[in-house]
Scaffold this motif. Sequence first.
Motif, short mmCIF file in Angstrom:
data_model
loop_
_atom_site.label_atom_id
_atom_site.label_comp_id
_atom_site.label_asym_id
_atom_site.label_seq_id
_atom_site.Cartn_x
_atom_site.Cartn_y
_atom_site.Cartn_z
N GLY A 170 32.14 33.13 16.51
CA GLY A 170 33.31 32.70 16.31
C GLY A 170 34.66 32.38 17.11
N GLY A 171 36.12 32.91 16.28
CA GLY A 171 37.48 33.37 17.55
C GLY A 171 37.92 33.56 16.01
N CYS A 172 39.15 33.90 16.59
CA CYS A 172 40.20 34.47 15.90
C CYS A 172 41.67 33.90 16.77
CB CYS A 172 40.85 35.54 15.39
SG CYS A 172 41.39 36.29 14.34
N CYS A 173 42.87 34.58 16.66
CA CYS A 173 43.50 34.30 16.82
C CYS A 173 43.67 32.71 18.63
CB CYS A 173 44.57 34.84 16.66
SG CYS A 173 45.31 35.85 15.19
N GLY A 174 44.29 32.38 18.29
CA GLY A 174 44.24 31.57 19.99
C GLY A 174 43.03 30.78 20.10
N THR A 175 41.97 30.63 18.90
CA THR A 175 41.16 29.63 19.59
C THR A 175 41.29 28.43 18.65
OG1 THR A 175 39.73 30.69 17.86
CG2 THR A 175 39.23 31.41 19.82
N THR A 176 40.37 27.69 19.17
CA THR A 176 40.58 25.97 18.48
C THR A 176 39.29 25.18 18.98
OG1 THR A 176 40.89 25.14 20.76
CG2 THR A 176 42.79 25.92 19.84
N PRO A 177 39.16 23.95 18.06
CA PRO A 177 37.96 23.66 18.47
C PRO A 177 37.16 22.95 19.93
CG PRO A 177 38.98 22.64 16.79
CD PRO A 177 39.84 23.62 17.42
N LYS A 178 38.15 23.39 20.32
CA LYS A 178 37.53 22.97 22.34
C LYS A 178 37.02 24.62 22.53
CE LYS A 178 41.42 19.76 24.32
NZ LYS A 178 42.10 19.97 25.01
N HIS A 179 37.07 25.38 22.23
CA HIS A 179 36.82 27.07 22.38
C HIS A 179 35.40 26.89 21.26
CE1 HIS A 179 41.15 27.73 23.23
NE2 HIS A 179 40.28 29.13 23.81
N ILE A 180 35.32 26.28 20.59
CA ILE A 180 34.50 26.73 19.67
C ILE A 180 33.54 26.08 20.10
CG2 ILE A 180 33.32 25.72 17.56
CD1 ILE A 180 35.13 28.99 17.64
N LYS A 181 34.01 24.17 20.04
CA LYS A 181 32.77 23.43 21.51
C LYS A 181 32.13 24.72 22.73
CE LYS A 181 32.37 18.91 23.14
NZ LYS A 181 33.24 17.04 23.80
N ALA A 182 32.73 24.40 23.40
CA ALA A 182 32.78 25.88 25.29
C ALA A 182 31.31 26.89 24.40
CB ALA A 182 33.66 26.79 25.70
N VAL A 183 31.36 27.89 22.96
CA VAL A 183 30.55 28.67 23.09
C VAL A 183 29.27 28.25 22.48
CG1 VAL A 183 30.49 30.58 20.62
CG2 VAL A 183 32.47 30.39 21.55
N SER A 184 29.60 26.93 21.60
CA SER A 184 27.99 26.33 21.28
C SER A 184 27.40 25.44 22.40
CB SER A 184 28.84 25.27 20.26
OG SER A 184 27.34 24.38 20.20
N LYS A 185 28.39 25.26 23.16
CA LYS A 185 27.50 24.58 24.51
C LYS A 185 26.70 25.56 25.64
CE LYS A 185 28.55 21.91 29.43
NZ LYS A 185 29.93 21.72 29.63
N ARG A 186 27.19 26.92 25.95
CA ARG A 186 26.78 27.95 26.50
C ARG A 186 25.74 28.54 25.77
NH1 ARG A 186 29.53 28.96 30.91
NH2 ARG A 186 27.80 30.54 31.61
N LEU A 187 26.04 28.70 24.11
CA LEU A 187 24.96 29.74 23.53
C LEU A 187 23.71 28.85 23.41
CD1 LEU A 187 26.87 31.58 21.53
CD2 LEU A 187 25.39 32.19 23.58
N LYS A 188 23.72 27.62 23.05
CA LYS A 188 22.82 26.18 22.80
C LYS A 188 21.24 26.89 23.76
CE LYS A 188 21.04 21.24 22.11
NZ LYS A 188 21.42 19.79 22.55
N GLY A 189 20.12 26.74 22.61
CA GLY A 189 18.96 27.59 23.61
C GLY A 189 18.89 28.74 23.22
N LEU A 190 19.71 29.58 23.77
CA LEU A 190 19.67 31.14 24.16
C LEU A 190 19.38 31.42 22.82
CD1 LEU A 190 22.78 31.90 25.78
CD2 LEU A 190 20.21 31.78 26.98
N ALA A 191 18.48 33.01 22.47
CA ALA A 191 17.73 33.44 21.30
C ALA A 191 19.00 34.72 21.28
CB ALA A 191 16.29 33.77 21.86
N PRO A 192 18.43 35.15 19.97
CA PRO A 192 19.29 36.31 20.26
C PRO A 192 18.78 37.59 20.22
CG PRO A 192 17.79 35.86 17.54
CD PRO A 192 18.21 34.58 18.70
N VAL A 193 19.44 38.44 20.63
CA VAL A 193 19.09 39.86 21.44
C VAL A 193 18.50 41.32 20.25
CG1 VAL A 193 19.65 42.08 22.65
CG2 VAL A 193 20.69 39.71 23.27
N THR A 194 17.13 41.06 20.40
CA THR A 194 16.10 41.98 19.87
C THR A 194 16.26 43.68 20.38
OG1 THR A 194 14.39 41.43 20.36
CG2 THR A 194 15.13 40.04 19.00
N HIS A 195 16.84 43.54 21.35
CA HIS A 195 16.80 44.76 22.33
C HIS A 195 17.69 45.49 22.83
CE1 HIS A 195 14.70 48.31 23.36
NE2 HIS A 195 15.11 48.58 24.28
N LYS A 196 18.79 46.33 22.72
CA LYS A 196 19.60 46.59 23.23
C LYS A 196 19.59 48.13 23.89
CE LYS A 196 24.19 47.07 23.08
NZ LYS A 196 25.82 46.12 21.63
#
Length: 613
Positions: A264-290
């Motif tokens: 998510g986002g903290c200070c200074g973030t707006t719905p525009k930032h969250i929309k950009a995050v949603s767009k870039r992460l769409k379809g990406l699976a979570p990392v299971t090994h690091k």
Amino acid sequence: MGFLQDLQNRILIADGAMGTLLYSYGVDFCFEELNLLQPDRITQIHETYIKAGADVIQTNTYGANYIKLGRYGLEDQVKDINTAAVRLAKKAAKENTYVLGTFGGIRGIKKSAATIDEIKRSFREQLYSILMEGVDGLLLETFYDFDEIKTVLEIARKETDLPIISQVSIHEVAVLQDGTPLRIALKELEDLGADVVGLNCRLGPHHMTQALEEVPLPKKAFLSAYPNASLPDYVDGRLIYESDAEYFGECAVNLRNQGVRLIGGCCGTTPKHIKAVSKRLKGLAPVTHKDVKIKENKNIITVTAKPTQPHLHEIVTKERSVIVELDTPKTLNTTAFIEGAKALKEVGIDALTMADNSLASPRISNMAMAAIVKNEVKIRPLVHITCRDRNLIGLQSHLMGLDALGIDQVLAVTGDPTKVGDFPGATSVYDLSSFELISLIKQFNEGITFSGKPLQKKTSFSVAAAFNPNVRHLDKAVKRLEKKIEHGADYFISQPIFNEQQFLHVYEETKHITKPIYIGIMPIVSSQNAEFLHNEVPGIKLTDVIRRRMADCGTDREKAAIEGIAIAKSLIDMAFDLFKGIYLITPFMRYEISVELVQYLKTKNSKNLLTRN
């Protein structure tokens, strides 16, 4: 499907800042009160974030606890504000939206903001209010103080089986402000029962990603990250975050690559930032090994400072010691000050103490004069440091400067309020209390800054603390001494005492104190001086005998000085057998008076040694 089950299979997008949007709308008061005053506006913000792609929203309750609401006179509305907040978030939520009840840290950079017991009471009240309304989980965020978040996490875990997200905030990459490595702190939160552990606030996405590079994937919990939009700028008296939303979205991919599943986002973030995050992460699976590579030698202390001579607290523990205060000049004429320092050097004092703009009036920097007398006069300086004049940044810079100059004797004090000085409208800072300043200096002695960053050298400060025996309830003053010892004080320097019987009282009340005390004695130079001290200086009362003796001198300056010295000698006689340390306070740059009293002390000490032999 539940919140934790969803995190097993995908990355969840959280909302951004609530306060940033309200601030941009011109709201400059208690944001949480708007749950009652402007509920439609709060609901609209929740809906806007959901529309931007947020799967998770948080209630507008970051500061809705008794302690923080008390700043606005709203402490009696904790239940109403929290109840309304949950209902507004649930009203805005869609069928697949998760609502988290939010709890913000209280202490920030200051432990003195609240005691642990106060935090417990405040947290429980807010927790029950939120749990009664039903949420999908709890979000603990913006906790700089590790003890605080562990305390509230344990309470929350005992009270509910709901998912708990525990997020710390850090100043430096990968380390908490107490020096705990981030990876160790998050593992400890996981062990205490947190279902999601991570970071929020303070850092932007770049540094937050760096911080998480050393954090392995938790065995039982998940990772979260709510970075700030960017570093803030200060424009026309307002904090502004200027960050490109697309950049923020790109950085969200980097966070995902570090194993973060709740973003998510903290200070200074707006719905525009969250929309950009949603767009870039769409379809990406979570990392299971690091693969995690811990950076070696990051906190190694390369140098340990070694004192060139015993510290004052070590000297006075073993033998009688005398230190003398000489205020630095109010003008740029330093002649008398240097002459005084040389004269006091000749009579063999153990240190020359210099106040930090005493009585809140500007003087030549005591650090500058300390460096001069140390190098030119070859006398040991003891520098007072107030909490009044410097913020947390300035205090740390000041300490580093003192260490660089080889000055290792300091007195940590609160400092007289600006109202008593030449500029009553000036700002008193007080980022830290005297207790916290002592702790900070001791942390420097461990080679660590306030933010947990390594100094690559351990300082070797000997820390004195102030003691005011001129109070109505001496037992309470002694309790403060005990508390200062807990924070790391090595010894104490008292304010002046003018009553011979008071020496006995102070001795009896402090004889259990394990740290040495330098007892204060200040010569009086005139009847006017005596009356001012007695009637206008808080906490100081002279006996009627002393006031009468000085009044009998009339306006004869020389006679008054002789009488003042005689009184000081009688006070020294009383203090001499009770305390090993004597602290002489030079009046009005009349260093010749202090010189005579030091000589008197030296003579008494010699006679005392001869008698013993």
